[in-house]
Scaffold this active site. Structure first.
Site, short mmCIF file in Angstrom:
data_model
loop_
_atom_site.label_atom_id
_atom_site.label_comp_id
_atom_site.label_asym_id
_atom_site.label_seq_id
_atom_site.Cartn_x
_atom_site.Cartn_y
_atom_site.Cartn_z
N SER A 48 0.87 -1.18 0.00
CA SER A 48 0.00 0.00 0.00
C SER A 48 0.91 1.23 0.00
O SER A 48 2.02 1.16 0.52
CB SER A 48 -0.93 0.00 1.21
OG SER A 48 -0.27 0.52 2.34
N VAL A 50 1.06 4.21 1.52
CA VAL A 50 1.54 4.80 2.76
C VAL A 50 2.54 3.87 3.44
O VAL A 50 3.59 4.31 3.93
CB VAL A 50 0.37 5.14 3.71
CG1 VAL A 50 0.90 5.65 5.06
CG2 VAL A 50 -0.54 6.19 3.09
N CYS A 51 2.25 2.59 3.45
CA CYS A 51 3.16 1.64 4.11
C CYS A 51 4.51 1.60 3.41
O CYS A 51 5.55 1.51 4.06
CB CYS A 51 2.57 0.23 4.12
SG CYS A 51 0.99 0.16 4.97
N GLY A 52 4.46 1.66 2.08
CA GLY A 52 5.71 1.64 1.33
C GLY A 52 6.58 2.82 1.71
O GLY A 52 7.78 2.68 1.96
N MET A 55 7.88 2.38 5.48
CA MET A 55 8.96 1.41 5.66
C MET A 55 10.24 1.88 4.94
O MET A 55 11.34 1.67 5.44
CB MET A 55 8.53 0.02 5.18
CG MET A 55 7.39 -0.59 5.99
SD MET A 55 7.74 -0.73 7.78
CE MET A 55 6.28 0.06 8.46
#
Lengths: 165, 182
Positions: A48, A50-52, A55
């Protein structure tokens, strides 16, 4: 059910666990990093946007985490195979833990599991003894950055200095 | 049910003479950009920021700080260190503009050509970048950004408060005008 008290709060001992993790699928958990601060970064899903970004940011900040001797562990309900491909695509070298079976078990124990069947976007910092020293629940669509984490790590370092003195 | 906490990120490192600044020193509005030369969103924001400076010449100044996301943008760190090598020679903004105008040409060979186009000695700059002479400066910007809550690029602070809007010209002008009237 997720922990009815919500996200785990400072002062509580962090529930112990191990989960399969990148890069090699071996089990990893916070207990094996006793003596160091541990950052648990719960996030909804590999891939997703935002997660990319989140992280990737933590990977870019690896030299800063290293100054605190802090370990970062990403945790989501994705499988180890998804984690592996995601980590490779983003150049992520810190472990991504697969809270996949039983699904979301660890996220639930930390009070970071939602009705959509994903981990919340939650940050939990453990002190070197394994006690929660800071936690933060971010709206799912907001990348919380790392300033709160580093403030918590600063606080830990300051506390340790006082104890040593 | 835990209530999500909303935080308003603020710039923690004040602007100093060490910064790369474009625009009048006494400008009412200061935009601090944390940027990555290989980031396409920064590339998209670049002409708009340029236009904001043009349309609000007396009101606004722009400060650029490095925030390379090296694991997804393999040329970003090298580009930042090259810009810093240019900065040491008083040519930061020329290099900055070249980098944003040639985002698909940031590999070492093309970057050397860019350095030459900006009028600087490529071999000399290459040697500095190879020896990581400017890595600390880039790292300092990055860490300062992290501490201010920068969570991706570009992140802008308008008079010290993180800009939560878009990077289109109307959004940026609105943010600048709101800050200058505040």
């Amino acid at each position: 059910m997720s922990d009815p008290n919500g996200l785990i709060q400072p002062g509580r001992p962090a529930p112990g666990f191990t989960l399969p993790a990148t890069p090699d699928g071996g089990p990893i958990g916070p207990e094996q990093f006793r003596g160091q601060p541990v950052v648990l970064a719960f996030y909804p899903a590999d891939w997703s946007p935002v997660c990319g970004d989140q992280m990737s940011l933590y990977q870019s900040a690896a030299p800063v985490f290293a100054q605190y001797k802090a370990v970062v562990l990403g945790v989501s309900v994705d499988s180890i195979w998804s984690h592996r491909a995601f980590a490779e695509s983003r150049g992520i070298e810190f472990p991504l833990l697969a809270d996949f079976e039983p699904k979301g078990e660890v996220a639930r124990r930390y009070g970071a599991y939602n009705a959509q069947g994903e981990a919340d976007r939650a940050l939990v910092v453990l002190d070197p003894t394994g006690k929660v020293t800071w936690s933060y629940l971010s709206p799912p669509d907001v990348n919380p950055g790392a300033d709160g984490i580093f403030d918590a790590l600063d606080q830990l370092a300051a506390d340790r200095k006082v104890m040593a003195g | 049910m835990t209530t999500p906490l909303q935080v308003t990120a603020r710039l923690r490192d004040p602007v100093t003479t060490e910064d790369h600044i474009r625009g009048p020193a006494d400008a009412a509005v200061t935009i601090v950009e944390y940027g990555d030369f290989q980031c396409q969103f920064c590339g998209a924001a670049y002409p708009n920021l340029h236009e904001v400076l043009r349309q609000r010449t007396d009101t606004v100044r722009l400060v650029y700080r490095y925030f390379p996301i090296a694991n997804v943008h393999p040329y970003a760190e090298r580009a930042a260190e090259t810009a810093e090598a240019a900065a040491v020679r008083g040519r930061f903004w020329e290099m900055h503009d070249w980098l944003y105008e040639h985002q698909d040409q940031l590999d070492p060979v093309h970057l050397s050509l860019g350095v030459e186009q900006v009028g600087l000695p490529p071999d000399e700059l290459n040697a500095e970048v190879e020896s990581r002479a400017h890595a600390d400066r880039v790292r300092r910007d990055f860490v300062g950004g992290i501490r201010s809550g920068v969570n991706g690029t570009p992140t802008l602070f308008v008079n010290g408060v993180r800009h939560e809007g878009g990077y289109d010209l109307p959004d940026l002008l609105a943010a600048v005008d709101a800050a200058s009237n505040a």
